[in-house]
Design an enzyme around this catalytic site. Structure first.
Site, mmCIF file in Angstrom:
data_model
loop_
_atom_site.group_PDB
_atom_site.id
_atom_site.type_symbol
_atom_site.label_atom_id
_atom_site.label_comp_id
_atom_site.label_asym_id
_atom_site.label_seq_id
_atom_site.Cartn_x
_atom_site.Cartn_y
_atom_site.Cartn_z
ATOM 1 N N ARG A 23 -33.431 18.504 20.018
ATOM 2 C CA ARG A 23 -34.333 18.107 21.065
ATOM 3 C C ARG A 23 -35.376 19.211 21.550
ATOM 4 N NH1 ARG A 23 -29.263 15.441 22.443
ATOM 5 N NH2 ARG A 23 -29.778 13.314 22.115
ATOM 6 N N ASP B 169 -32.194 14.335 15.430
ATOM 7 C CA ASP B 169 -32.002 13.317 16.529
ATOM 8 C C ASP B 169 -33.366 12.576 16.780
ATOM 9 O OD1 ASP B 169 -31.248 12.051 18.979
ATOM 10 O OD2 ASP B 169 -29.544 13.601 19.034
ATOM 11 N N HIS C 296 -29.532 7.917 16.743
ATOM 12 C CA HIS C 296 -30.277 9.123 17.158
ATOM 13 C C HIS C 296 -31.088 9.325 16.012
ATOM 14 C CE1 HIS C 296 -28.145 10.096 20.946
ATOM 15 N NE2 HIS C 296 -27.061 9.875 20.353
ATOM 16 N N GLU D 1 -23.106 6.793 20.057
ATOM 17 C CA GLU D 1 -24.144 6.007 20.964
ATOM 18 C C GLU D 1 -25.144 5.265 19.843
ATOM 19 O OE1 GLU D 1 -24.327 9.053 24.588
ATOM 20 O OE2 GLU D 1 -25.789 9.407 22.800
ATOM 21 N N ASP E 239 -24.509 21.513 29.436
ATOM 22 C CA ASP E 239 -25.768 20.981 29.693
ATOM 23 C C ASP E 239 -25.750 20.415 31.276
ATOM 24 O OD1 ASP E 239 -24.335 18.774 28.184
ATOM 25 O OD2 ASP E 239 -26.179 17.767 28.309
ATOM 26 N N ALA F 268 -29.547 19.568 24.656
ATOM 27 C CA ALA F 268 -30.824 20.131 25.025
ATOM 28 C C ALA F 268 -31.847 19.558 25.497
ATOM 29 C CB ALA F 268 -31.249 21.230 24.079
HETATM 30 C C1 TNX Z 1 -24.393 12.153 24.948
HETATM 31 S S1 TNX Z 1 -22.105 13.570 23.564
HETATM 32 C C2 TNX Z 1 -24.737 12.461 23.570
HETATM 33 C C3 TNX Z 1 -25.858 13.346 23.354
HETATM 34 C C4 TNX Z 1 -26.693 13.658 24.603
HETATM 35 C C5 TNX Z 1 -25.760 13.914 25.626
HETATM 36 C C6 TNX Z 1 -26.035 14.416 27.017
HETATM 37 C C7 TNX Z 1 -22.961 12.607 22.220
HETATM 38 C C8 TNX Z 1 -21.803 12.729 21.122
HETATM 39 N N1 TNX Z 1 -23.873 12.173 22.602
HETATM 40 O O1 TNX Z 1 -26.909 12.709 22.456
HETATM 41 O O2 TNX Z 1 -27.576 14.732 24.348
HETATM 42 O O3 TNX Z 1 -24.658 12.922 25.957
HETATM 43 O O4 TNX Z 1 -25.339 14.956 27.868
#
Ligand code: TNX
Length: 538
Positions: free
Chosen positions: A165, A194, A257, A321, A427, A477
């Site tokens: 990031r 990412d 990502h 995600e 974070d 980040a």
């Molecule tokens: C979720 S935790 C994400 C990250 C983000 C984060 C922000 C995870 C496996 N994925 O891509 O940076 O939340 O808090």
């Protein structure tokens, strides 16, 4: 008489793990602390004796500590026989846990005895904290006699940095490693790819970094949005961390990502995805295409290079995600794949995708780590599918889901690392209204006390938590542009996490932690480390 003696010793040990003058700055709290009579005068300290030159690295670490805490210059000598004076560093391999150690300070001298060089290294860190004392004076002249025995609760104690990031220069990662080592962390996960950047040189595909590592075109290649690690730099970083007994674990997040990779090589994405805007640097709902052979050939090459750089047996490939319905659900190639395989639901493709990728990981002799996604589970229970193979390790992360994930992984026989959002997301802000200044995704507050009040084993009986191999503190980040911001967010909550990962529940208490924290904070301040002062607890 013997019974009386044993009871007395037990009582003394349990008393001494409470806040007390003997162990007033020890974080994480050790297993047993036994104060002895008398003190060791540090003016008498002239040498460190090691068994043989294989312990030179640990002796050098100790030599620097002695210089910093006492002002004294000590010599290092190698000798099979322990010396009568000074500090002896010895290995006693009879201990079952490779990271355990014993430290004894008597009026005659100091001995640190490690099960391996790692145990010895942790004993040295504990001695450093004894020399720190109450943190009130910068140079120390004597140490109270004491005996400490210590063994970690979990074998995996990690922090995660996110240079994808915002890029983190190598020298700043080294600074962070130094801080981790002081609190007995032993793993650093680097989130290297990412949507916002591809940060690792891949020799076969230079475009990954020439296009994917520079998202700010107007800054002459400098600054937090731009940069990547060469393979040479990573090898040097790995060596540096290894000297501090920290393993570096690479993470390349797939199949979501992945904007930075798709910007460099658009063919890696699904076909006909023009409806999902792709803007480099911003999270976009893009994923890799799961049907194109080219994607697998590409990651096979990438994983081969990555596996050769990192000696770690583990590699993290994300898996979080991924917006699969919008991508795989609309892509003609993925729909064709579903037909061919007889899949009824888009999410069944995930098993196919990771099945192929996991084989590559195995071929490279590595263990696959993934973020656990319960969305991938088909409900109801009659159709229950937990799509993770036995030989991977999962991370529990989504808010509130950890007890469920522990239950599922336990049933499936899968190893788990605990990094739940409600305790380990460093974070997130540390108090209401505190940094980060932009809070795009509605981050909740995690106070120091909330980070501390956490049992990674959730109070479960031993057999129900035996697959939990450790803890990880995560420093996503999106809102951290440099190392000062990173340490501000990490500290002091990382100290709470260090204790959750190392110390047994019976040796931990918030009241004791608050007291032991103060000398550590003075020391971090003296060293110019930016951290948040937890004024709410004083
Ligand atoms: C979720 S935790 C994400 C990250 C983000 C984060 C922000 C995870 C496996 N994925 O891509 O940076 O939340 O808090």
């Amino acid at each position: 008489m013997r019974l009386f003696y044993n009871c007395f010793i037990t009582l003394l040990f349990s008393f001494c793990t409470l806040p007390g003058i003997f162990a007033q700055s020890l974080i994480p709290a050790p297993s047993r602390v036994n104060p002895l009579k008398g003190e060791y005068k540090l003016q008498a300290l002239e040498k460190i004796t090691i068994q043989d030159s294989s312990l030179q690295n640990e002796a050098l670490e100790l030599q620097k500590i002695i210089q910093k805490r006492t002002g004294g210059d000590v010599k290092i000598t190698a000798n099979r026989k322990p010396a009568a004076k000074g500090i002896n560093l010895v290995i006693d391999s009879t201990s079952a846990n490779p990271e355990s150690y014993r430290l004894s300070v008597t009026p005659k001298g100091i001995t640190i005895c490690g099960a391996t060089s790692s145990g010895l290294f942790y004993g040295i860190q504990t001695l450093d904290q004894l020399l720190l004392g109450d943190g009130g004076q910068s140079l120390r002249h004597s140490l109270p006699a004491i005996e400490i025995e210590d063994t970690p609760r979990f074998s995996y104690r990690a922090m995660m940095l996110d240079p994808a990031r915002h890029f983190i220069p190598v020298q700043d990662v080294k600074r962070f490693i130094d801080l981790m080592a002081r609190y007995k962390f032993n793993a650093l996960q680097l989130h290297l790819t990412d949507d916002q950047g591809w940060r690792i040189e891949i020799k076969k595909y230079p475009k990954l970094t020439s296009a994917g590592a520079f998202r700010d075109k107007n800054s002459g290649g400098q600054g937090p949005h731009n940069g990547f690690y060469t393979q040479q730099e990573l090898k040097e970083l790995i060596r540096y961390a290894a000297n501090k007994h920290i393993e570096i674990i690479p993470e390349l997040d797939i199949p979501g990502h992945t904007v930075a990779a798709i910007v460099a090589f658009p063919a890696l994405g699904c076909a006909n995805m023009d409806t999902i805007p792709i803007q480099f640097g911003k999270t976009a709902d893009r994923t890799l295409c799961a049907a194109k052979e080219q994607v697998y050939a590409f990651y096979s090459d990438v994983l081969q290079e990555v596996s050769a750089i990192f000696p770690s047996k583990r590699i993290h490939l994300g898996g979080d995600e991924a917006v699969i319905d919008k991508n795989w659900g609309h892509c003609p190639d993925c729909r064709e794949l579903m037909k061919r395989k007889g899949y009824r639901e888009v999410r069944e493709i995930m098993g196919y995708f990771f099945g192929r990728i996991h084989n590559m990981v195995r071929q490279n002799g590595k263990e696959l780590l993934l973020w656990c996604e319960l969305d991938n589970i088909r409900m109801p229970a009659s159709e229950f599918l937990f799509p993770y193979p036995k030989d991977c390790t999962l991370f529990t992360w989504r808010m509130g889901l950890t007890p469920k994930v522990i239950e599922l992984t336990q049933k499936a026989g899968i190893k788990l690392i605990a990094s739940p959002g409600e305790h380990c997301y460093l974070d997130y802000p540390q108090s209401p209204g505190d940094l980060p200044e932009h809070n795009n995704w509605g981050m909740p507050v995690i106070t120091l006390q909330q980070a501390y009040n956490w049992d990674p084993g959730y109070g479960l009986p031993a057999d129900k938590q035996k697959l939990i191999s450790g803890v990880a503190g995560l420093l996503w980040a999106e809102a951290m542009q440099d190392i000062n911001r990173i340490t501000y967010m990490a500290f002091p909550r990382a100290l709470a996490l260090a204790e959750a990962g190392w110390s047994s529940p019976e040796n931990r208490s918030w009241e004791s932690f608050k007291i032991r924290l103060l000398p550590q904070l003075s020391d971090l301040m003296r060293e110019g480390v930016s951290f948040r002062v937890p004024f709410e607890i004083q």
